[in-house]
Design an enzyme around this catalytic site. Structure first.
Site, PDB file in Angstrom:
ATOM      1  N   THR A 170     -61.600  47.625   1.217  1.00 32.31           N
ATOM      2  CA  THR A 170     -61.261  46.269   1.601  1.00 32.31           C
ATOM      3  C   THR A 170     -60.251  46.293   2.746  1.00 32.31           C
ATOM      4  O   THR A 170     -59.489  47.242   2.867  1.00 32.31           O
ATOM      5  CB  THR A 170     -60.630  45.628   0.351  1.00 32.31           C
ATOM      6  OG1 THR A 170     -61.642  45.530  -0.633  1.00 32.31           O
ATOM      7  CG2 THR A 170     -59.990  44.299   0.596  1.00 32.31           C
ATOM      8  N   ARG A 198     -70.655  38.708  -9.271  1.00 30.32           N
ATOM      9  CA  ARG A 198     -69.267  39.152  -9.462  1.00 30.32           C
ATOM     10  C   ARG A 198     -68.393  38.793  -8.242  1.00 30.32           C
ATOM     11  O   ARG A 198     -68.771  39.004  -7.107  1.00 30.32           O
ATOM     12  CB  ARG A 198     -69.261  40.657  -9.698  1.00 30.32           C
ATOM     13  CG  ARG A 198     -67.872  41.268  -9.932  1.00 30.32           C
ATOM     14  CD  ARG A 198     -67.259  41.812  -8.674  1.00 30.32           C
ATOM     15  NE  ARG A 198     -65.979  42.479  -8.952  1.00 30.32           N
ATOM     16  CZ  ARG A 198     -65.121  42.849  -8.006  1.00 30.32           C
ATOM     17  NH1 ARG A 198     -65.402  42.633  -6.742  1.00 30.32           N
ATOM     18  NH2 ARG A 198     -63.987  43.426  -8.315  1.00 30.32           N
ATOM     19  N   GLY A 200     -64.388  39.389  -6.835  1.00 30.44           N
ATOM     20  CA  GLY A 200     -63.142  40.128  -7.066  1.00 30.44           C
ATOM     21  C   GLY A 200     -61.923  39.297  -6.741  1.00 30.44           C
ATOM     22  O   GLY A 200     -61.979  38.058  -6.653  1.00 30.44           O
ATOM     23  N   ASP A 201     -60.822  39.977  -6.558  1.00 33.39           N
ATOM     24  CA  ASP A 201     -59.553  39.283  -6.316  1.00 33.39           C
ATOM     25  C   ASP A 201     -59.388  38.794  -4.877  1.00 33.39           C
ATOM     26  O   ASP A 201     -58.668  37.829  -4.622  1.00 33.39           O
ATOM     27  CB  ASP A 201     -58.376  40.230  -6.635  1.00 33.39           C
ATOM     28  CG  ASP A 201     -58.420  41.499  -5.774  1.00 33.39           C
ATOM     29  OD1 ASP A 201     -59.509  42.090  -5.635  1.00 33.39           O
ATOM     30  OD2 ASP A 201     -57.371  41.890  -5.233  1.00 33.39           O
ATOM     31  N   THR A 221     -55.586  45.303  -2.417  1.00 32.69           N
ATOM     32  CA  THR A 221     -56.826  46.069  -2.502  1.00 32.69           C
ATOM     33  C   THR A 221     -56.796  46.907  -3.771  1.00 32.69           C
ATOM     34  O   THR A 221     -55.734  47.380  -4.172  1.00 32.69           O
ATOM     35  CB  THR A 221     -57.019  46.987  -1.281  1.00 32.69           C
ATOM     36  OG1 THR A 221     -58.139  47.842  -1.522  1.00 32.69           O
ATOM     37  CG2 THR A 221     -55.802  47.851  -0.991  1.00 32.69           C
ATOM     38  N   GLY A 222     -57.950  47.057  -4.393  1.00 33.09           N
ATOM     39  CA  GLY A 222     -57.994  47.879  -5.600  1.00 33.09           C
ATOM     40  C   GLY A 222     -58.856  47.255  -6.673  1.00 33.09           C
ATOM     41  O   GLY A 222     -59.772  46.487  -6.369  1.00 33.09           O
ATOM     42  N   GLY A 224     -60.200  44.921  -8.591  1.00 30.70           N
ATOM     43  CA  GLY A 224     -60.096  43.471  -8.456  1.00 30.70           C
ATOM     44  C   GLY A 224     -59.858  42.750  -9.761  1.00 30.70           C
ATOM     45  O   GLY A 224     -59.074  41.797  -9.822  1.00 30.70           O
TER      46      GLY A 224
HETATM   47  N1  ASP Z   1     -60.268  44.414  -4.569  1.00 33.19           N
HETATM   48  C1  ASP Z   1     -61.631  44.484  -4.095  1.00 33.19           C
HETATM   49  C2  ASP Z   1     -62.529  43.804  -5.091  1.00 33.19           C
HETATM   50  O1  ASP Z   1     -62.285  43.953  -6.273  1.00 33.19           O
HETATM   51  C3  ASP Z   1     -62.118  45.872  -3.896  1.00 33.19           C
HETATM   52  C4  ASP Z   1     -61.205  46.808  -3.132  1.00 33.19           C
HETATM   53  O2  ASP Z   1     -60.136  46.416  -2.736  1.00 33.19           O
HETATM   54  O3  ASP Z   1     -61.594  47.971  -2.933  1.00 33.19           O
HETATM   55  O4  ASP Z   1     -63.496  43.182  -4.705  1.00 33.19           O
END
Ligand code: ASP
Length: 305
Positions: A170, A198, A200-201, A221-222, A224
């Site tokens: 991301t 789905r 994410g955050d 990022t991470g 989500g």
């Molecule tokens: N946070 C992002 C999501 O969950 C994915 C990512 O940051 O790698 O969509």
């Protein structure tokens, strides 16, 4: 020259030193450098934090090294569904889109949603339609679709998963401009093989993206799902506003809690006085920072800073 700060990320993951191919390492660093310079040019000319974060994220969306815009990961159904958000810390106006498929730069679409002002979050075909009406550049699905991301999807569907050291993340940017306003933007393809619509955050205001001049601007990022449950970006702002913590310490405390909740990832954050940086609990995070009058600083691994 006026004082400003720009911080960007290109995702977090287990890119340990020596595991990331040299070409990927160099390509990602070049992309981060270009994104910092794009935002910095605006800030140097007296531009707003909002314009700077949009410009920086656009560069990263156009760069196939990152999981946003061109180079986004594939959903289970073999589609690139893109999420993005942007927020202005001065007014707390925000715009976001989820699962869009035809806009070259989803962050620009999020900005249009914000400027239109009637809604905050648009999704799917409706958001694609709003994008066409707004006159944003449309691209065919092949524009986003890269063979390497397809291979990663095929590998996951075959049950093997793929080497998380090869994860491409991301993207996001936060900035404080010379007038002391902050802004945040985030853009992503989400998770490889995501299903059932789905989300994410990243496009959720308060979870993956938040900006408030009274506190700080943050892009996450991470994992989500965990960042959503922690309402991570807003939680960092709340800690800055309601406790004695500065943005970086508040970010570190929230990332630590996310780790306890089983989440992995990182955040970038900046306060209106330009105090900015990052916190992450993964071996690496593509990241960069630039301040007025200084050269860009770019890092990937946790032992660089
Ligand atoms: N946070 C992002 C999501 O969950 C994915 C990512 O940051 O790698 O969509």
């Amino acid at each position: 020259m006026s004082n400003w700060t720009l911080v960007i990320h290109g995702g977090s993951g287990s890119m340990a030193r020596g595991r990331l191919p040299e070409a990927e390492d160099q390509g990602a660093r070049a992309g981060l450098d270009a994104a910092l310079r794009a935002g910095a040019a605006l800030l140097d000319a007296g531009g707003s934090a909002l314009d700077a974060v949009e410009a920086a994220v656009k560069v990263l969306e156009d760069d196939a090294h990152f999981n946003a815009g061109r180079g986004a990961v594939f959903s289970w159904d073999g589609v690139n569904e893109l999420d993005a958000a942007i927020m202005d810390g001065a007014s707390r106006a925000a715009g976001a889109v989820s699962a869009v498929t035809t806009t070259r730069n989803p962050v620009a679409l999020a900005r249009k949603v914000m400027e239109d002002g009637r809604h905050v979050l648009l999704s799917g075909a409706g958001a694609d339609g709003f994008s066409r009406e707004a006159g944003l550049e449309q691209v065919p699905p092949e524009y986003f679709a890269l063979p390497e991301r397809r291979r990663q999807l095929d590998e996951i569907k075959a049950g093997g998963g793929f080497d998380s050291a090869m994860k491409y993340g991301t993207v996001g940017a936060v900035a404080a401009d010379a007038r002391g306003h902050v802004a945040a933007a985030t853009s992503t393809g989400g998770l490889t093989a995501k299903r059932w619509g789905r989300i994410g955050d990243s496009p959720l205001i308060g979870a993956g993206t938040y900006a408030d001049d009274r506190a700080c601007a943050t892009s996450c990022t991470g994992s989500g799902e965990v960042f959503i449950r922690a309402v991570a970006a807003h939680e960092i702002a709340a800690r800055v506003r309601l406790s004695q913590l500065g943005p970086i310490d508040a970010a570190a405390s929230v990332v630590a809690e996310i780790g306890v909740m089983g989440g992995k990832g990182g955040v970038i954050t900046v306060g209106p006085d330009g105090t900015g940086g990052w916190a992450f609990n993964t071996p690496g995070m593509y990241r960069g920072i630039m301040r007025s009058g200084e050269a860009p600083r770019i890092a990937i691994y946790d032992d660089e800073d």
